[in-house]
Design a protein around this motif. Structure first.
Motif, PDB file in Angstrom:
ATOM      1  N   THR A 226      19.235  -5.521  23.871  1.00  0.00           N
ATOM      2  CA  THR A 226      19.880  -5.957  22.630  1.00  0.00           C
ATOM      3  C   THR A 226      19.731  -7.462  22.431  1.00  0.00           C
ATOM      4  O   THR A 226      19.435  -7.931  21.323  1.00  0.00           O
ATOM      5  N   VAL A 227      19.930  -8.227  23.496  1.00  0.00           N
ATOM      6  CA  VAL A 227      19.778  -9.679  23.394  1.00  0.00           C
ATOM      7  C   VAL A 227      18.343 -10.041  23.027  1.00  0.00           C
ATOM      8  O   VAL A 227      18.092 -10.910  22.174  1.00  0.00           O
ATOM      9  N   LYS A 228      17.376  -9.389  23.648  1.00  0.00           N
ATOM     10  CA  LYS A 228      15.976  -9.652  23.321  1.00  0.00           C
ATOM     11  C   LYS A 228      15.669  -9.310  21.864  1.00  0.00           C
ATOM     12  O   LYS A 228      14.943 -10.035  21.176  1.00  0.00           O
ATOM     13  N   ARG A 229      16.217  -8.191  21.394  1.00  0.00           N
ATOM     14  CA  ARG A 229      15.992  -7.792  20.011  1.00  0.00           C
ATOM     15  C   ARG A 229      16.534  -8.836  19.050  1.00  0.00           C
ATOM     16  O   ARG A 229      15.860  -9.229  18.086  1.00  0.00           O
ATOM     17  N   LEU A 230      17.749  -9.301  19.273  1.00  0.00           N
ATOM     18  CA  LEU A 230      18.334 -10.288  18.372  1.00  0.00           C
ATOM     19  C   LEU A 230      17.593 -11.616  18.442  1.00  0.00           C
ATOM     20  O   LEU A 230      17.435 -12.304  17.417  1.00  0.00           O
ATOM     21  N   LEU A 231      17.151 -12.013  19.618  1.00  0.00           N
ATOM     22  CA  LEU A 231      16.370 -13.240  19.729  1.00  0.00           C
ATOM     23  C   LEU A 231      15.073 -13.141  18.930  1.00  0.00           C
ATOM     24  O   LEU A 231      14.652 -14.104  18.283  1.00  0.00           O
ATOM     25  N   SER A 232      14.445 -11.989  18.974  1.00  0.00           N
ATOM     26  CA  SER A 232      13.206 -11.806  18.231  1.00  0.00           C
ATOM     27  C   SER A 232      13.459 -11.754  16.724  1.00  0.00           C
ATOM     28  O   SER A 232      12.714 -12.350  15.940  1.00  0.00           O
ATOM     29  N   GLU A 233      14.507 -11.056  16.296  1.00  0.00           N
ATOM     30  CA  GLU A 233      14.765 -10.896  14.869  1.00  0.00           C
ATOM     31  C   GLU A 233      15.191 -12.206  14.206  1.00  0.00           C
ATOM     32  O   GLU A 233      14.860 -12.442  13.038  1.00  0.00           O
ATOM     33  N   MET A 234      15.915 -13.051  14.925  1.00  0.00           N
ATOM     34  CA  MET A 234      16.443 -14.280  14.327  1.00  0.00           C
ATOM     35  C   MET A 234      15.610 -15.506  14.661  1.00  0.00           C
ATOM     36  O   MET A 234      16.018 -16.625  14.359  1.00  0.00           O
ATOM     37  N   ASP A 235      14.466 -15.309  15.278  1.00  0.00           N
ATOM     38  CA  ASP A 235      13.575 -16.422  15.573  1.00  0.00           C
ATOM     39  C   ASP A 235      13.052 -17.029  14.271  1.00  0.00           C
ATOM     40  O   ASP A 235      12.621 -16.313  13.354  1.00  0.00           O
ATOM     41  N   LEU A 236      13.093 -18.349  14.169  1.00  0.00           N
ATOM     42  CA  LEU A 236      12.703 -19.017  12.928  1.00  0.00           C
ATOM     43  C   LEU A 236      11.221 -18.850  12.629  1.00  0.00           C
ATOM     44  O   LEU A 236      10.826 -18.644  11.465  1.00  0.00           O
ATOM     45  N   GLU A 237      10.379 -18.928  13.651  1.00  0.00           N
ATOM     46  CA  GLU A 237       8.947 -18.734  13.418  1.00  0.00           C
ATOM     47  C   GLU A 237       8.654 -17.302  12.975  1.00  0.00           C
ATOM     48  O   GLU A 237       7.826 -17.069  12.083  1.00  0.00           O
ATOM     49  N   GLN A 238       9.337 -16.336  13.578  1.00  0.00           N
ATOM     50  CA  GLN A 238       9.160 -14.949  13.165  1.00  0.00           C
ATOM     51  C   GLN A 238       9.639 -14.744  11.734  1.00  0.00           C
ATOM     52  O   GLN A 238       9.047 -13.972  10.967  1.00  0.00           O
ATOM     53  N   ARG A 239      10.695 -15.451  11.342  1.00  0.00           N
ATOM     54  CA  ARG A 239      11.207 -15.328   9.969  1.00  0.00           C
ATOM     55  C   ARG A 239      10.178 -15.840   8.971  1.00  0.00           C
ATOM     56  O   ARG A 239       9.917 -15.193   7.947  1.00  0.00           O
ATOM     57  N   VAL A 240       9.574 -16.995   9.262  1.00  0.00           N
ATOM     58  CA  VAL A 240       8.563 -17.538   8.357  1.00  0.00           C
ATOM     59  C   VAL A 240       7.348 -16.627   8.294  1.00  0.00           C
ATOM     60  O   VAL A 240       6.785 -16.373   7.214  1.00  0.00           O
ATOM     61  N   ARG A 241       6.917 -16.104   9.438  1.00  0.00           N
ATOM     62  CA  ARG A 241       5.745 -15.228   9.470  1.00  0.00           C
ATOM     63  C   ARG A 241       5.993 -13.965   8.641  1.00  0.00           C
ATOM     64  O   ARG A 241       5.114 -13.509   7.903  1.00  0.00           O
ATOM     65  N   ARG A 242       7.180 -13.402   8.749  1.00  0.00           N
ATOM     66  CA  ARG A 242       7.497 -12.186   7.985  1.00  0.00           C
ATOM     67  C   ARG A 242       7.562 -12.481   6.490  1.00  0.00           C
ATOM     68  O   ARG A 242       7.115 -11.672   5.663  1.00  0.00           O
ATOM     69  N   GLN A 243       8.093 -13.630   6.105  1.00  0.00           N
ATOM     70  CA  GLN A 243       8.145 -13.981   4.683  1.00  0.00           C
ATOM     71  C   GLN A 243       6.747 -14.148   4.108  1.00  0.00           C
ATOM     72  O   GLN A 243       6.490 -13.760   2.963  1.00  0.00           O
TER      73      GLN A 243
END
Length: 434
Positions: free
Chosen positions: A368-385
C-alpha cells in the motif's frame, strides 16, 4: 469524535459558501430560459397556456453543450412518437383502462427501441396527454404539443449558445479534495482509535471491520460520484465558448482522480488484511505485538498526510486563480518523505521472523505504501498528464508493419503494475517537447 464533527461542519460551510454563487447563476439561467420559452409560445399560440415549452427549455438548458443537440433531438423525437401513437389510438380505441395501459406499454417499448435514454418516459407522457383530449381534438392537440416542444427546445439551445454554462473544473477540483479528505480522515481516525485500543489493551478486530466498511463506502459511493463530476467538467468544455479563455485543467484532474482511486482501493485491501490478521489474535499475545500495531498506526498517519496534501495540491492547481505555489509542492514532498520512512520501517519488519498473519499484514501494508508513493509522485503525475493531453492520431504506415518478436520480458514483480510500460518502436514518451 467532536473534532471529526467540527471538521465536517467546517467543510460543509466552506462548500456552501463556494457553491452559493454558482447555484444562484445556474437557477437564473434556467428561469430565464423557461420564461422566454413561455413568452414565445404564448405569442405563437395566443389564448393558451403552453407549459410544455418552458418544461422542455428547462430540461434542455441544464445539459452540457456537447450533449445539448442530442438531448433536444431526443426530446423532440419522444414527443412526436408519443403524440403520433396517441392520434392512432384515439382514432380506433376509446379511452379505457386497458387502452391506456396498452398505449403506455407500446410507448415504452418504442422508446426503448429508439434509445431515447432519459427522455424515454416522455413518449408515454405525451401519448397519455393527447389521448385524454379524445378522438375529436387529438389531432389538433398533437400538433400544438409538438410545436410547444420545438419552441422550448429551440429556446433552450439558444440560451446555451448565448449564455453558455460555466466550466465546472472548480467543482470537480473540490470533489477531488473532498475525496482526499474522506480518505485521510479515515486513516487518521483509524490511527487514533488503533492507538487507544492498543494502549488500553482492548480488542482491535471489531474496530478494523468498521474501518473496512468505511473504506468500502468510499470506493463504492464517493469515487463514482467524483468520477461523474470530472466527466461533467470534461464535457462542459466541449463546444463551450468559455473554454477558449480558460486553461484546460482536465488532465490534472483526471490524473488526481485516478491516483486517489487506486490509493483508496489499496487502502481498502490493507484494512482487509488487518481484519484477517486480528480475527485470530494468537500473535497479539507476543511481547512485540503492541509495537507492531503502534507502528501501523504511525504508518496510517503518514499515509493520511500524503493523501490530504495531494488532494489540496490537485485542487489548488485546478482552481480558478491557479493558486498552486511552491509551498504546496514542498508540502507534498515532505509528506512523501514521511511515507518513505514508513516504507523503510516495513522493509525492516519484513525480514524479521513473525507469525504468518503478521507477515501478510506487513506485506500488504508495504504494498500500500509503495502504491501511494507511485501514485502521488510528482514526475509520474506530469508524465500521466502529458499522456492525457496528447491527441489521438492515426498510426503512420511505417508503424503499422509487423513488429519483430522480442526477447521474453523478465518475470513481473509484485510492484510491476506501477512500473513504466516497455518501449515500442516510434515511442517518444520521454523525449522533451519543443
Amino acid at each position: 469524535m467532536r473534532d471529526k464533527w467540527r471538521r465536517g461542519l467546517d467543510r460543509n460551510l466552506t462548500r456552501l459558501s463556494n457553491d452559493g454563487r454558482a447555484a444562484v447563476l445556474w437557477s437564473l439561467r434556467i428561469t430565464m430560459a423557461a420564461v422566454a420559452s413561455f413568452v414565445v409560445a404564448t405569442l405563437i399560440f395566443p389564448g393558451t397556456q403552453p407549459l410544455l415549452a418552458p418544461l422542455t427549455a428547462m430540461l434542455v438548458v441544464q445539459v452540457t453543450p456537447v450533449s445539448l443537440l442530442a438531448s433536444g433531438l431526443d426530446r423532440v423525437v419522444a414527443v412526436v412518437t408519443g403524440v403520433s401513437l396517441a392520434v392512432a389510438f384515439a382514432a380506433v380505441l376509446p379511452l379505457e383502462w386497458w387502452s391506456l395501459g396498452l398505449l403506455i406499454f407500446v410507448s415504452m417499448a418504442i422508446g426503448q427501441a429508439l434509445r431515447l435514454r432519459s427522455n424515454l418516459i416522455e413518449v408515454a407522457i405525451s401519448g397519455m396527454l393527447v389521448l385524454g383530449v379524445g378522438s375529436l381534438g387529438a389531432e389538433s392537440a398533437a400538433w400544438q404539443r409538438i410545436a410547444e416542444t420545438l419552441v422550448g427546445a429551440a429556446v433552450g439551445v439558444a440560451a446555451n449558445l448565448l449564455f453558455p454554462p460555466r466550466i465546472a473544473s472548480a467543482d470537480a477540483a473540490r470533489a477531488i479534495d473532498g475525496l482526499s479528505d474522506s480518505i485521510s480522515e479515515l486513516l487518521n481516525g483509524a490511527a487514533e482509535e488503533l492507538t487507544e485500543l492498543v494502549t488500553g489493551g482492548r480488542e482491535v478486530g471489531s474496530a478494523a471491520r468498521t474501518w473496512l466498511d468505511e473504506a468500502r463506502r468510499i470506493t463504492h459511493h464517493d469515487i463514482p460520484r467524483v468520477g461523474l463530476a470530472i466527466l461533467h467538467a470534461e464535457q462542459g468544455r466541449r463546444l463551450n465558448v468559455r473554454a477558449v479563455a480558460s486553461p484546460d485543467v482536465g488532465p490534472g484532474l483526471r490524473q488526481g482522480f485516478e491516483a486517489l482511486e487506486h490509493s483508496a482501493v489499496a487502502i481498502r485491501s490493507m484494512f482487509r488484511a488487518l481484519v484477517d490478521a486480528t480475527s485470530e489474535p494468537t500473535w497479539l499475545d507476543d511481547d512485540g505485538a503492541e509495537d507492531v500495531l503502534l507502528g501501523l498506526a504511525q504508518t496510517l498517519r503518514e499515509l493520511a498526510a500524503g493523501i490530504d496534501t495531494f488532494g489540496q495540491l490537485v485542487r489548488n492547481e485546478a482552481g480558478p486563480a491557479a493558486s498552486l505555489g511552491s509551498e504546496d509542492v514542498q508540502a507534498l514532498r515532505d509528506a512523501l518523505e514521511g511515507m518513505q520512512e514508513a516504507r523503510a520501517r516495513l522493509d525492516d519488519l519484513a525480514t524479521t521472523e513473525s507469525a504468518p498473519e503478521l507477515r501478510e499484514l506487513h506485506a500488504v501494508a508495504l504494498s500500500t505504501v509503495k502504491r501511494l508513493l507511485s501514485e502521488m509522485d510528482l514526475e509520474q503525475r506530469v508524465r500521466r498528464q502529458v499522456q492525457l493531453v496528447r491527441p489521438t492520431r492515426p498510426r503512420p504506415a511505417y508503424l503499422s508493419r509487423p513488429v519483430p518478436r522480442r526477447a521474453t520480458p523478465p518475470k513481473s514483480t509484485p510492484d510491476a503494475e506501477t512500473q513504466p510500460l516497455p518501449r515500442l518502436p516510434g515511442d517518444r514518451r520521454d523525449q522533451p517537447h519543443p
